[in-house]
Design a protein around this motif. Sequence first.
Motif, PDB file in Angstrom:
ATOM      1  N   ASP A   1       0.846  -1.201   0.000  1.00 63.18           N
ATOM      2  CA  ASP A   1       0.000   0.000   0.000  1.00 63.18           C
ATOM      3  C   ASP A   1       0.874   1.242   0.000  1.00 63.18           C
ATOM      4  O   ASP A   1       1.773   1.384   0.815  1.00 63.18           O
ATOM      5  N   LEU A   2       0.556   2.127  -0.927  1.00 61.17           N
ATOM      6  CA  LEU A   2       1.271   3.407  -1.010  1.00 61.17           C
ATOM      7  C   LEU A   2       0.880   4.327   0.135  1.00 61.17           C
ATOM      8  O   LEU A   2       1.622   5.238   0.497  1.00 61.17           O
ATOM      9  N   GLY A   3      -0.296   4.093   0.697  1.00 62.27           N
ATOM     10  CA  GLY A   3      -0.726   4.868   1.864  1.00 62.27           C
ATOM     11  C   GLY A   3      -1.075   6.313   1.567  1.00 62.27           C
ATOM     12  O   GLY A   3      -0.979   7.170   2.457  1.00 62.27           O
TER      13      GLY A   3
ATOM     14  N   TYR B   1       5.641  -0.599   0.315  1.00 59.22           N
ATOM     15  CA  TYR B   1       5.046   0.747   0.205  1.00 59.22           C
ATOM     16  C   TYR B   1       5.145   1.327  -1.207  1.00 59.22           C
ATOM     17  O   TYR B   1       4.932   2.509  -1.403  1.00 59.22           O
ATOM     18  N   ASN B   2       5.500   0.491  -2.171  1.00 56.00           N
ATOM     19  CA  ASN B   2       5.660   1.007  -3.532  1.00 56.00           C
ATOM     20  C   ASN B   2       4.315   1.286  -4.189  1.00 56.00           C
ATOM     21  O   ASN B   2       3.306   0.649  -3.879  1.00 56.00           O
ATOM     22  N   SER B   3       4.357   2.207  -5.152  1.00 54.02           N
ATOM     23  CA  SER B   3       3.166   2.395  -5.976  1.00 54.02           C
ATOM     24  C   SER B   3       3.079   1.232  -6.954  1.00 54.02           C
ATOM     25  O   SER B   3       4.103   0.717  -7.433  1.00 54.02           O
ATOM     26  N   VAL B   4       1.853   0.856  -7.298  1.00 55.63           N
ATOM     27  CA  VAL B   4       1.677  -0.238  -8.259  1.00 55.63           C
ATOM     28  C   VAL B   4       2.271   0.090  -9.631  1.00 55.63           C
ATOM     29  O   VAL B   4       2.540  -0.833 -10.408  1.00 55.63           O
TER      30      VAL B   4
ATOM     31  N   GLY C   1      -6.422   1.239  -5.751  1.00 55.14           N
ATOM     32  CA  GLY C   1      -7.243   2.127  -6.576  1.00 55.14           C
ATOM     33  C   GLY C   1      -7.437   3.502  -5.977  1.00 55.14           C
ATOM     34  O   GLY C   1      -7.312   3.700  -4.760  1.00 55.14           O
ATOM     35  N   ILE C   2      -7.716   4.451  -6.855  1.00 51.12           N
ATOM     36  CA  ILE C   2      -8.033   5.823  -6.444  1.00 51.12           C
ATOM     37  C   ILE C   2      -9.223   6.306  -7.279  1.00 51.12           C
ATOM     38  O   ILE C   2      -9.582   5.667  -8.268  1.00 51.12           O
ATOM     39  N   LEU C   3      -9.788   7.428  -6.864  1.00 49.35           N
ATOM     40  CA  LEU C   3     -10.864   8.064  -7.626  1.00 49.35           C
ATOM     41  C   LEU C   3     -10.524   9.530  -7.849  1.00 49.35           C
ATOM     42  O   LEU C   3      -9.949  10.176  -6.963  1.00 49.35           O
TER      43      LEU C   3
ATOM     44  N   SER D   1      -3.252   5.461 -14.644  1.00 45.60           N
ATOM     45  CA  SER D   1      -1.950   4.957 -14.241  1.00 45.60           C
ATOM     46  C   SER D   1      -2.070   3.994 -13.044  1.00 45.60           C
ATOM     47  O   SER D   1      -1.481   2.912 -13.061  1.00 45.60           O
ATOM     48  N   VAL D   2      -2.852   4.346 -12.040  1.00 41.14           N
ATOM     49  CA  VAL D   2      -2.953   3.464 -10.867  1.00 41.14           C
ATOM     50  C   VAL D   2      -3.713   2.170 -11.244  1.00 41.14           C
ATOM     51  O   VAL D   2      -3.226   1.061 -10.986  1.00 41.14           O
ATOM     52  N   HIS D   3      -4.869   2.311 -11.860  1.00 44.09           N
ATOM     53  CA  HIS D   3      -5.698   1.109 -12.099  1.00 44.09           C
ATOM     54  C   HIS D   3      -5.130   0.257 -13.234  1.00 44.09           C
ATOM     55  O   HIS D   3      -4.868  -0.935 -13.034  1.00 44.09           O
TER      56      HIS D   3
ATOM     57  N   THR E   1      -9.270  -6.024 -10.684  1.00 48.46           N
ATOM     58  CA  THR E   1     -10.451  -5.458 -10.029  1.00 48.46           C
ATOM     59  C   THR E   1     -11.123  -4.450 -10.957  1.00 48.46           C
ATOM     60  O   THR E   1     -10.558  -3.396 -11.250  1.00 48.46           O
ATOM     61  N   ALA E   2     -12.300  -4.798 -11.412  1.00 45.60           N
ATOM     62  CA  ALA E   2     -13.066  -3.879 -12.265  1.00 45.60           C
ATOM     63  C   ALA E   2     -14.155  -3.223 -11.419  1.00 45.60           C
ATOM     64  O   ALA E   2     -14.037  -3.141 -10.187  1.00 45.60           O
ATOM     65  N   SER E   3     -15.204  -2.761 -12.045  1.00 46.67           N
ATOM     66  CA  SER E   3     -16.251  -2.045 -11.320  1.00 46.67           C
ATOM     67  C   SER E   3     -17.510  -2.011 -12.181  1.00 46.67           C
ATOM     68  O   SER E   3     -17.426  -1.989 -13.416  1.00 46.67           O
TER      69      SER E   3
ATOM     70  N   VAL F   1     -15.707  -7.826  -9.589  1.00 46.55           N
ATOM     71  CA  VAL F   1     -16.454  -6.558  -9.646  1.00 46.55           C
ATOM     72  C   VAL F   1     -17.121  -6.399  -8.281  1.00 46.55           C
ATOM     73  O   VAL F   1     -18.194  -6.952  -8.038  1.00 46.55           O
ATOM     74  N   PRO F   2     -16.455  -5.694  -7.363  1.00 45.09           N
ATOM     75  CA  PRO F   2     -16.979  -5.619  -5.990  1.00 45.09           C
ATOM     76  C   PRO F   2     -17.873  -4.403  -5.774  1.00 45.09           C
ATOM     77  O   PRO F   2     -17.772  -3.411  -6.491  1.00 45.09           O
ATOM     78  N   THR F   3     -18.726  -4.493  -4.790  1.00 48.00           N
ATOM     79  CA  THR F   3     -19.340  -3.284  -4.223  1.00 48.00           C
ATOM     80  C   THR F   3     -19.206  -3.417  -2.712  1.00 48.00           C
ATOM     81  O   THR F   3     -19.713  -4.384  -2.127  1.00 48.00           O
TER      82      THR F   3
HETATM   83  P1  NAD Z   1      -9.751   1.856  -0.518  1.00 47.81           P
HETATM   84  O1  NAD Z   1      -9.467   3.294  -0.810  1.00 47.81           O
HETATM   85  O2  NAD Z   1     -10.271   1.508   0.833  1.00 47.81           O
HETATM   86  O3  NAD Z   1      -8.465   0.975  -0.797  1.00 47.81           O
HETATM   87  C1  NAD Z   1      -7.617   1.204  -1.876  1.00 47.81           C
HETATM   88  C2  NAD Z   1      -6.190   1.158  -1.376  1.00 47.81           C
HETATM   89  O4  NAD Z   1      -5.311   1.317  -2.505  1.00 47.81           O
HETATM   90  C3  NAD Z   1      -5.860   2.308  -0.408  1.00 47.81           C
HETATM   91  O5  NAD Z   1      -5.405   1.775   0.823  1.00 47.81           O
HETATM   92  C4  NAD Z   1      -4.789   3.111  -1.125  1.00 47.81           C
HETATM   93  O6  NAD Z   1      -3.799   3.651  -0.266  1.00 47.81           O
HETATM   94  C5  NAD Z   1      -4.192   2.083  -2.071  1.00 47.81           C
HETATM   95  N1  NAD Z   1      -3.542   2.701  -3.216  1.00 47.81           N
HETATM   96  C6  NAD Z   1      -3.985   3.746  -3.945  1.00 47.81           C
HETATM   97  N2  NAD Z   1      -3.109   4.028  -4.923  1.00 47.81           N
HETATM   98  C7  NAD Z   1      -2.088   3.141  -4.810  1.00 47.81           C
HETATM   99  C8  NAD Z   1      -0.907   2.918  -5.547  1.00 47.81           C
HETATM  100  N3  NAD Z   1      -0.579   3.687  -6.582  1.00 47.81           N
HETATM  101  N4  NAD Z   1      -0.107   1.893  -5.181  1.00 47.81           N
HETATM  102  C9  NAD Z   1      -0.417   1.115  -4.119  1.00 47.81           C
HETATM  103  N5  NAD Z   1      -1.518   1.298  -3.366  1.00 47.81           N
HETATM  104  C10 NAD Z   1      -2.349   2.294  -3.722  1.00 47.81           C
HETATM  105  O7  NAD Z   1     -10.770   1.369  -1.664  1.00 47.81           O
HETATM  106  P2  NAD Z   1     -11.577   0.005  -1.909  1.00 47.81           P
HETATM  107  O8  NAD Z   1     -12.997   0.366  -2.044  1.00 47.81           O
HETATM  108  O9  NAD Z   1     -11.173  -1.058  -0.961  1.00 47.81           O
HETATM  109  O10 NAD Z   1     -11.089  -0.326  -3.387  1.00 47.81           O
HETATM  110  C11 NAD Z   1     -10.286  -1.423  -3.736  1.00 47.81           C
HETATM  111  C12 NAD Z   1     -10.437  -1.667  -5.228  1.00 47.81           C
HETATM  112  O11 NAD Z   1     -11.785  -2.044  -5.530  1.00 47.81           O
HETATM  113  C13 NAD Z   1     -10.150  -0.457  -6.099  1.00 47.81           C
HETATM  114  O12 NAD Z   1      -9.498  -0.872  -7.280  1.00 47.81           O
HETATM  115  C14 NAD Z   1     -11.514   0.072  -6.435  1.00 47.81           C
HETATM  116  O13 NAD Z   1     -11.537   0.829  -7.629  1.00 47.81           O
HETATM  117  C15 NAD Z   1     -12.275  -1.225  -6.563  1.00 47.81           C
HETATM  118  N6  NAD Z   1     -13.711  -1.101  -6.435  1.00 47.81           N
HETATM  119  C16 NAD Z   1     -14.259  -0.813  -5.235  1.00 47.81           C
HETATM  120  C17 NAD Z   1     -15.636  -0.720  -5.124  1.00 47.81           C
HETATM  121  C18 NAD Z   1     -16.301  -0.471  -3.828  1.00 47.81           C
HETATM  122  O14 NAD Z   1     -17.548  -0.510  -3.802  1.00 47.81           O
HETATM  123  N7  NAD Z   1     -15.567  -0.225  -2.752  1.00 47.81           N
HETATM  124  C19 NAD Z   1     -16.435  -0.885  -6.261  1.00 47.81           C
HETATM  125  C20 NAD Z   1     -15.844  -1.183  -7.475  1.00 47.81           C
HETATM  126  C21 NAD Z   1     -14.475  -1.304  -7.542  1.00 47.81           C
END
Ligand code: NAD
Length: 306
Positions: free
Chosen positions: A39-41, A72-75, A100-102, A120-122, A148-150, A192-194
Amino acid sequence: MADLRFDGRVVVVTGAGAGLGKAYALLFASRGAKVVVNDLGGGRHGDGSSSKAADAVVDEIKRNGGTAVADYNSVVDGEKIIKTALDNFGRVDILINNAGILRDKSFAKITDQDWDLVHSVHLKGSFKTTQAAFPVFKKQNYGRIIMTASNSGLYGNFGQANYSSAKLGLVGLANTVAIEGRKNNIFCNVIVPTAASRLTEDILPPDLYAELKPELIAPVVAYLCHESCQENGSIIESAAGWAGRCTIVRANGSLLRRRPEDDVSIENVRDNWSIIRDISNAQRLESIQDATGALMSSLDGLRSGT
Ligand code: NAD
């Protein structure tokens, strides 16, 4: 039947410091896997970085008697994450691309930075991390990969053009990795989580949010990654203790000309539109070869006049 365990397996979970990734990491560790908690945190919009998130999950796994190391690296530097697995545990068997990020904005307002950071992240992050693990998987003739999609990618969602395009891109990436990995016992599936997390806390209604525990999705991801699971190239949606497969289907469609020598006019298209878009008898095609085969049989029908 015996419990499904992951003893001897090394699992890399990206973005495992919170939300879904944390639930995956804790579950794999509780079933005997050694886990790289990446996790990049940073913040939810891709800003900043910190070692705290990954460290807290590693501490929790260790307190529960499990084995884990933080990364702690970025993906986008995926090769460094895989190196962490190899340096600490000597192998890697399972990769969960989850970080993931938004950066939500209506389409007209998306900046290049909003687009590039999310892609870049996804998408690039999943590509880089998977590409680093792939030769290791090939050599050992074993690997399990999750993308991980959506639903935002599958159906679109207001304000998420950058995110939804990256998320559907991951389905395309998984489709081809699944084909290229198959002969080496490397399977790749899409989740594909929610779930309730910091990404959804201000999007989901509060009563629904309380029901959507990430822990209810983790067993679905873990099963897909077990050596006994033969699923490959599938999209599995899961939320709130429910799971089901999603797929793309193709309509039977309509031939737009009667004889091979005929042209197709715009009016032919208009007159057949209700058949073209009718999916009541739609089929799932398993491969690009099936799609070409289906086209060929339509052309055979045209030539034979049936
Ligand atoms: P979250 O924000 O709780 O967790 C995502 C984690 O990814 C965070 O801890 C963040 O620090 C880490 N992160 C972000 N950029 C990074 C990077 N460059 N390198 C390493 N780590 C990084 O979010 P979540 O809801 O648990 O999401 C997890 C995945 O599921 C994501 O890909 C998200 O798009 C996907 N997703 C989630 C939902 C949902 O309902 N929560 C729905 C569809 C898809």
